[in-house]
Design a protein around this motif. Structure first.
Motif, PDB file in Angstrom:
ATOM      1  N   ALA A 136      42.702  36.593  35.051  1.00  0.00           N
ATOM      2  CA  ALA A 136      42.151  37.300  36.211  1.00  0.00           C
ATOM      3  C   ALA A 136      42.749  38.697  36.365  1.00  0.00           C
ATOM      4  O   ALA A 136      42.075  39.617  36.842  1.00  0.00           O
ATOM      5  CB  ALA A 136      42.373  36.476  37.480  1.00  0.00           C
ATOM      6  N   ALA A 155      40.718  41.710  34.994  1.00  0.00           N
ATOM      7  CA  ALA A 155      39.321  41.797  35.430  1.00  0.00           C
ATOM      8  C   ALA A 155      38.742  43.205  35.312  1.00  0.00           C
ATOM      9  O   ALA A 155      37.625  43.367  34.814  1.00  0.00           O
ATOM     10  CB  ALA A 155      39.180  41.279  36.857  1.00  0.00           C
ATOM     11  N   LEU A 160      36.601  37.677  34.685  1.00  0.00           N
ATOM     12  CA  LEU A 160      35.690  37.530  35.825  1.00  0.00           C
ATOM     13  C   LEU A 160      35.419  36.053  36.118  1.00  0.00           C
ATOM     14  O   LEU A 160      35.261  35.665  37.277  1.00  0.00           O
ATOM     15  CB  LEU A 160      34.392  38.290  35.567  1.00  0.00           C
ATOM     16  CG  LEU A 160      34.538  39.809  35.428  1.00  0.00           C
ATOM     17  CD1 LEU A 160      33.198  40.451  35.104  1.00  0.00           C
ATOM     18  CD2 LEU A 160      35.148  40.408  36.683  1.00  0.00           C
ATOM     19  N   TRP A 200      38.348  34.770  38.157  1.00  0.00           N
ATOM     20  CA  TRP A 200      38.206  35.188  39.556  1.00  0.00           C
ATOM     21  C   TRP A 200      37.175  34.318  40.272  1.00  0.00           C
ATOM     22  O   TRP A 200      37.366  33.921  41.416  1.00  0.00           O
ATOM     23  CB  TRP A 200      37.783  36.659  39.646  1.00  0.00           C
ATOM     24  CG  TRP A 200      38.946  37.589  39.727  1.00  0.00           C
ATOM     25  CD1 TRP A 200      39.406  38.416  38.746  1.00  0.00           C
ATOM     26  CD2 TRP A 200      39.810  37.792  40.845  1.00  0.00           C
ATOM     27  NE1 TRP A 200      40.500  39.118  39.180  1.00  0.00           N
ATOM     28  CE2 TRP A 200      40.770  38.752  40.470  1.00  0.00           C
ATOM     29  CE3 TRP A 200      39.866  37.261  42.124  1.00  0.00           C
ATOM     30  CZ2 TRP A 200      41.772  39.191  41.332  1.00  0.00           C
ATOM     31  CZ3 TRP A 200      40.870  37.693  42.984  1.00  0.00           C
ATOM     32  CH2 TRP A 200      41.796  38.648  42.580  1.00  0.00           C
TER      33      TRP A 200
END
Length: 173
Positions: A71, A74, A95, A98
């Motif tokens: 994460a 990102a 992504l 996340w």
């Protein structure tokens, strides 16, 4: 299997698909005095807590620390989407990590606010009910974005992520 790598263990896959099914059913299941709505929500919340605990003690690919590391990348990953793809990540994309954290948070927020509505102190609270409703619909929207992201990532890297989440093995390019 030749040409594949183990990615997600059985507990991760079972929790993933079961929570997905529970969320979909519960979004279309009328709330109110309906005990099914409440019990399906509690089951989803319990499974998310199990997954989070597994993320602390489970195998390396299931670890929350591995997802947190992914994460952190990102922004560079999002910028890289404008270039031709490199090798696909073995686990979650940045992504995707996340999104997993977001979905888990939304499930727990929805369950928590639903539970609050059962307490005398919050019984009939419009504010808590609105937060519960908004969290549930944002969860549904994020789930749709998650599915679209899995399809887009599968196409980008030519790897069937849905099959990998069923079998636990990801085909290497």
């Amino acid at each position: 299997m030749a040409g594949t790598v183990a990615v997600w263990d059985p507990l991760v896959r079972i929790v993933h698909w079961t929570v997905a099914a529970l969320v979909v059913v519960d979004l279309f299941n009328e709330a109110g005095a309906n005990p099914w709505h409440r019990n399906l929500g509690y089951a989803a919340g319990a499974l998310v807590l199990l997954r989070l605990a597994w993320g602390l003690i489970g195998p390396r690919p299931a670890r929350l620390a591995a997802m947190a590391r992914a994460a952190r990348d990102a922004l560079p990953y999002a910028r890289s989407l404008m270039r031709p793809p490199g090798e696909p990540p073995v686990g979650h994309t940045p992504l995707g990590a996340w999104m997993a954290f977001t979905l888990w948070t939304l499930v727990l927020a929805t369950v928590f606010t639903g539970w609050l509505l059962r307490l005398d102190a919050f019984w009939g609270s419009d504010t808590v009910e609105q937060v519960h409703t908004v969290a549930a619909y944002v969860l549904g929207g994020c789930a749709l974005v998650h599915v679209a992201g899995a399809v887009a990532t599968s196409l980008r890297y030519r790897v069937n992520l849905v099959a990998a989440m069923v079998t636990g093995r990801k085909r290497l390019r």
